[in-house]
Design an enzyme around this catalytic site. Sequence first.
Site, PDB file in Angstrom:
ATOM      1  N   HIS A   2     -11.336  -5.544   8.959  1.00 37.39           N
ATOM      2  CA  HIS A   2     -11.740  -5.337   7.656  1.00 37.39           C
ATOM      3  C   HIS A   2     -13.159  -4.604   7.905  1.00 37.39           C
ATOM      4  O   HIS A   2     -13.904  -4.479   6.737  1.00 37.39           O
ATOM      5  CB  HIS A   2     -12.077  -6.782   7.003  1.00 37.39           C
ATOM      6  CG  HIS A   2     -10.865  -7.242   6.546  1.00 37.39           C
ATOM      7  ND1 HIS A   2     -10.090  -7.935   7.242  1.00 37.39           N
ATOM      8  CD2 HIS A   2     -10.655  -7.331   5.149  1.00 37.39           C
ATOM      9  CE1 HIS A   2      -9.307  -8.472   6.315  1.00 37.39           C
ATOM     10  NE2 HIS A   2      -9.330  -8.235   5.112  1.00 37.39           N
TER      11      HIS A   2
ATOM     12  N   GLU B 292       0.823  -1.227  -0.156  1.00 37.87           N
ATOM     13  CA  GLU B 292      -0.231  -0.063   0.112  1.00 37.87           C
ATOM     14  C   GLU B 292       0.782   1.224   0.094  1.00 37.87           C
ATOM     15  O   GLU B 292       0.648   2.198  -0.780  1.00 37.87           O
ATOM     16  CB  GLU B 292      -0.879  -0.095   1.233  1.00 37.87           C
ATOM     17  CG  GLU B 292      -2.140  -1.070   0.919  1.00 37.87           C
ATOM     18  CD  GLU B 292      -1.771  -2.390   1.460  1.00 37.87           C
ATOM     19  OE1 GLU B 292      -0.780  -2.712   1.539  1.00 37.87           O
ATOM     20  OE2 GLU B 292      -2.861  -3.421   1.122  1.00 37.87           O
TER      21      GLU B 292
END
Lengths: 332, 332
Positions: free
Chosen positions: B134, B65
């Site tokens: 998540h 990322e």
Amino acid sequence: MTTTPSADPSSLEREEAHALLKGMLRVRRFEERCIELYSAARIRGFMHVYIGEEAVAVGAMQSLRPDDAVVSTYREHGHALVRGVPAASILAEMYGKAEGCSRGHGGSMHLFDLAARFYGGNAIVAGGIPIAVGLALADKLQGRDRVSACFFGEGAVAEGAFHESLNLAALWRLPVVFFCENNLYAMGTALTRSESQTDLTAKAASYAVPTWAADGMDVLACRAAAGQAVAATRAGAGPAFVEFRTYRFRAHSMYDPELYRPKAEVQRWKQRDPVETFAAALQDLGLLDRAEHDALERDVAAEIDDAVAFAERGTLEPVEALTDHVYRRRVR
Amino acid sequence: MSSPATVETTFREAFREALRDALQRDPLAFVMGEDVGRYGGCFGVTHGLLEEFGPERVRDTPLSEAGFVGAGIGAALGGMHPIVEIMTVNFSLLALDQIMNNAATLLHMSGGQLNVPIVIRMTTGAGRQLAAQHSHSLEGLYAHIPGLRVLTPGTLEDARGMLWTALQDPDPVLIFEHGALYPARGELAHDAGPVGIDEAAVRRPGEDVTLCAYGGGLPKALSAAALLEADGISAEVLDLRTLRPLDDAAILGSVARTHRMVVVDEGWRSVGVAAEVCTRVMEGAFYELDAPVARVCGAEVPVPYAAHLEQAALPQPQDIAAAARRLVGSRG
């Protein structure tokens, strides 16, 4: 395999030799003046000088074109100067003046100059490396033969961003050159205390990136290694990694009491001062006489005097401009 | 039930149409992220785009990322219009350095020279039993950061229309897509296109209380308004749409009409979006209030896996309606 090209000063042209020496003198004298100005409280904040590493910036940037991009770290005065950012606008920035290259919003650690394609000035270690990868991606997508050059210290090699960036650049064969300035200390942490693998070229090679190593105290060696790396990248070979083995003669920053390394070690490295040894080599070869050396010093001193005067008489950014440049598009 | 002027669609398809439209209209736009290409998008949003636009413009990235978000920032600096997808807001924390220290700050630190026209899309929110790594709603964390624009589409029109406007914006824009909305269906105009990203919107007019919500909380607020209607309470539903910068005029205007407000925020209560909205009402419309502003927020726990616990951790329409009834019941 790491390539370590050697460079012979005897093949130098006189003018070329003088330009290289002057480039290093500009950085050295500029940094010395910055230290004086810092001590006199004209400059504040964190300030990291580049003394001892001049051969790297001057040598590495010889093969870059004006349309290439340069990304740097917080020890970037030298990079900015060599790249062509005016000394006056750099110094005005450190004074916090509106005439500074970042209008006084950046300071010593955040020099930017779009005209010089100089993209900072990043004070997060390794933070600029993915940016350089992205600049290279933009060039590749738009079919330009530019190169993006990214300077960072060996401390950045321990960061994840370094590894993610090399992987991406190699995977996508991007035109980016990673210039690692290994000055042996990440602030006060020695390379041997921070890296399990101290051969930094091995790390780059593990991403299938071709590597070069250069004596970072020898401007010609720096120029030769960077020249080969940049040429390969510009020709479409994908990224390249160059390790410059160098040393900073001063502390990490103006706040650093330098408790982590012996004075004798610093003295040992100073025997290899890149500015003095290069000048001496040129004298030995008959490429530089006393008068020429003095003239170079005078030119540099005049440039820096002018820069100091410019910064001193600069204006303060009006406080009304405090909230400028947070968004480019005006928001309510 | 489709009328000739509308088509039944889902949020997932609306987001995809927005991406397709952007890639067709803007040759500088490209999509980049984990599994956006061959896999078709981890939530299916980018399905089919690789076949249509090819791997240069629908670019699969490694799991890195910081690397690919940073590269997106660099590509934006290099003149491209990157649309970067991060799988979930939780993973965006791996790129928080790049988003905050570079995307949000480069314009200011460079004195207005370097702007970053990047769009970063990511999934946010809970409700799918994905547990604590998540499921979080961290858009409030990003809304804290000056230099960013934070968008939270809660309608099909905004899912379809916010991206193009975001791409025209010279500043970094983050779009938070609530994961529970992807399969939600509804009617969207055939000719639906770009929408503004500056103003909040009244999604349902009312007189007795304002239900202020955004993103995944919006359908819940609308459900609550329907419950309240059955009780004879007329609720206005205000969709914030953009969390930074907040549309103060819309918030204060709604309070001036209804004199009561419930703020719905799936994020945590402490130091969050709802806290900010409450404070702005207190600062700007205190004397309009007939009751203290109420908050219905996510429980202050990491989101649990078990369905009954997860649902208990989230604002529900009956919680919102109950809070509104308390405010209206406190009428003098």
